[in-house]
Write an enzyme that holds these catalytic residues in place. Structure first.
Site, PDB file in Angstrom:
ATOM      1  N   GLU A 182       0.812  -1.217   0.000  1.00  0.00           N
ATOM      2  CA  GLU A 182       0.000   0.000   0.000  1.00  0.00           C
ATOM      3  C   GLU A 182       0.849   1.272   0.000  1.00  0.00           C
ATOM      4  O   GLU A 182       0.827   2.056   0.959  1.00  0.00           O
ATOM      5  CB  GLU A 182      -0.960  -0.010   1.202  1.00  0.00           C
ATOM      6  CG  GLU A 182      -1.894  -1.197   1.194  1.00  0.00           C
ATOM      7  CD  GLU A 182      -2.869  -1.214   2.379  1.00  0.00           C
ATOM      8  OE1 GLU A 182      -2.809  -0.308   3.213  1.00  0.00           O
ATOM      9  OE2 GLU A 182      -3.686  -2.141   2.448  1.00  0.00           O
ATOM     10  N   GLU A 390      -5.068  -8.623   0.933  1.00  0.00           N
ATOM     11  CA  GLU A 390      -5.634  -8.228   2.231  1.00  0.00           C
ATOM     12  C   GLU A 390      -7.134  -8.065   2.067  1.00  0.00           C
ATOM     13  O   GLU A 390      -7.605  -7.418   1.132  1.00  0.00           O
ATOM     14  CB  GLU A 390      -5.092  -6.880   2.731  1.00  0.00           C
ATOM     15  CG  GLU A 390      -3.761  -6.941   3.416  1.00  0.00           C
ATOM     16  CD  GLU A 390      -3.358  -5.600   4.027  1.00  0.00           C
ATOM     17  OE1 GLU A 390      -4.257  -4.809   4.418  1.00  0.00           O
ATOM     18  OE2 GLU A 390      -2.157  -5.349   4.108  1.00  0.00           O
TER      19      GLU A 390
END
Ligand code: IFM
Length: 485
Positions: A182, A390
């Site tokens: 991320e 995720e």
């Protein structure tokens, strides 16, 4: 929770479609990150990271919580490996703490730090669990931040050097690598809103950090290819559908800006070798911004990867700031604080749909949005393999008087999103695996320990682990390679 009581809402998100069976060879996993679980921040020569510094600043995290002890995973490694074996998922994704390997972010390897990860990988392999390594999950060595952090181009070279050390140490046992987790969060929460370490509020720096993070990904990719020719390498992006609150031109323009910042600013350079024109223009007045881009950088960034990691939690709806009243009149709720408006100087306001259930983070639950974003990647960018690296949710879990944690909402959330994965597969997307965030309750960054995402309850004062009902549910799902009808 909006739209009814939670036990009524939970089944609503569990969509009833298809047979629930996953493709043969589908990789089931769970994921954690170093700073969120390890603790032992001073052990065996580890240096300080930006999160050690940040979390110790007054008011930076809820309750003043830090990762000093976290889940004490560093000292409980063997027990946690046994827990993973008990779960039965075939893969485990963890991140390496750069400051354990190079305490000041440069120079020779700290062998004690490497030894911890060697033990972790060997322990996984002995239990027939595939290790998936994330090289960077936000814990930059503090010394590198002192020298400019991700705003400085030098950090790219440091990351390549660190990658080489790790690849040489683990390359014979680890074949699947994620360069960055991320990068949007590292850049925009770290350097624009200041909600995350290093706590800076400067959009020009955040734009420069975006570029250097992506360049570091490209540099690490080259190192991994050279050091481990058979490595499977990808990057994990937090991408999501962004929707306008209405068809009004101003709302659509706000939506495009947020989509540009969150999705296209990462997908375009990685898969098309260029930054989106509208975003370059948007940040043109912010120094240093994208002026840091040098000749050849985008070729480095866009070198082919083997898979894309999709980290997905929720979609976002936005309106233009001038259209707040219309959005409210149309039934939207406007939360405070208004995240998207503060991120990236985007001139947009996040709105929520009152009829849609939300997690404890306040994130809307809409499994179909996961299908949508994966189909978009497939249609607009590349047909490469995707992993959901995720997905998960924080809810208001508690240990009942009988010692059980009946987290029905989490089961509903995971079930719904796994059905969304099947829908993506049905639509022709090559989804190869799914990783639950997370196997343990852990340090949820600025939220401290107030948000629990785990399949396993962690009693933080004692360190005791108690598998929740969702743990048993996930055990059955991975065993059957299918969802219950
Ligand atoms: O806990 C985080 C993780 O570190 C990165 N992705 C989102 C998770 C939940 O907020």
């Amino acid at each position: 929770m909006v739209g009814g009581r939670y036990w009524e809402d939970a089944p609503i998100v569990a969509l009833q479609r298809g047979s629930g069976a996953f493709p043969d060879g589908f990789l089931w996993g769970t994921k954690t990150s170093a700073y969120q679980i390890e603790g032992s921040v001073d052990a065996d020569g580890r240096g300080p990271s930006i999160w050690d510094t940040f979390s110790h600043q007054t008011g930076a995290t809820r309750n003043g919580d830090t990762g000093d002890v976290a889940c004490d995973h560093y000292r409980r490694l063997d027990d946690d490996l046994d827990l993973l074996a008990r779960l039965g998922a075939g893969a485990y994704c963890f991140s390496i703490a750069w400051p354990r390997i190079q305490p000041t972010g440069t120079g020779p390897a700290n062998e004690s730090g490497l030894d911890f990860y060697r033990r972790l990988v060997d322990g996984l392999l002995r239990r027939s669990i595939v290790p998936v390594v994330t090289l960077y999950h936000w814990d930059l060595p503090q010394s590198l931040e002192d020298a400019g952090g991700w705003v400085s181009r030098d950090t790219v070279g440091r990351f390549a050097e660190y990658t080489r050390i790790v690849a040489e140490a683990l390359g014979d046992t680890v074949s699947t690598w994620i360069t960055l987790n991320e990068p949007w969060c590292s850049a925009w929460l770290g350097y624009a809103t200041g909600e995350h370490a290093p706590g800076i509020r400067d959009h020009g720096k955040a734009a420069a950090a975006t570029h250097h993070l992506l360049l570091a990904h490209g540099a690490a990719l080259q190192v991994l290819r050279a050091t481990i020719p058979s490595a499977q390498v990808g990057i994990g992006l937090n991408i999501q559908p962004i929707r306008p609150a209405s068809d009004h031109d101003d709302d659509r323009a706000a939506c495009r800006r947020v989509d540009g910042n969150l999705n296209r600013l990462y997908l375009d350079p990685l898969f098309k070798g260029r930054y989106p024109d509208d975003m370059l223009e948007h940040y043109s007045g912010h120094a240093p911004g994208f002026d840091v881009v040098a000749a050849g950088d985008l070729e480095t960034i866009s070198r082919p990867i083997d898979f894309l990691g999709v980290n997905f939690y929720s979609p976002t709806t936005v309106c233009a700031p001038t259209r707040r009243a219309e959005a409210q009149a149309a039934g939207f709720w406007i939360p405070e604080p208004d995240h998207r408006a503060r991120v990236g100087d985007l001139n947009a306001v996040q709105v929520l749909r009152p009829e849609v259930s939300r997690t404890q983070m306040g994130w809307e639950i809409e499994p179909g949005a996961l299908t949508e974003i994966m189909v978009r990647v497939h249609d607009e960018y590349a047909t490469l393999p995707l992993y959901v690296t995720e997905n998960g949710a924080a809810f208001d879990d508690y240990v009942g008087p009988d010692g059980e944690i009946r987290d029905a909402e989490r089961i509903g959330y995971l079930d719904g999103h796994l059905r969304a994965v099947l829908d993506a597969v049905g639509a022709g997307v090559d989804v190869r695996g799914y990783f639950v965030w997370s196997v343990l309750d852990n340090f949820e960054w600025a939220h401290g320990y107030s948000k629990r995402f785990g399949l396993t309850w962690v009693d933080f004062p004692s360190g005791e682990r108690i598998p929740k009902a969702s743990f048993a549910w996930y055990q059955r799902t991975v065993r059957d390679n299918a969802l219950e009808p």
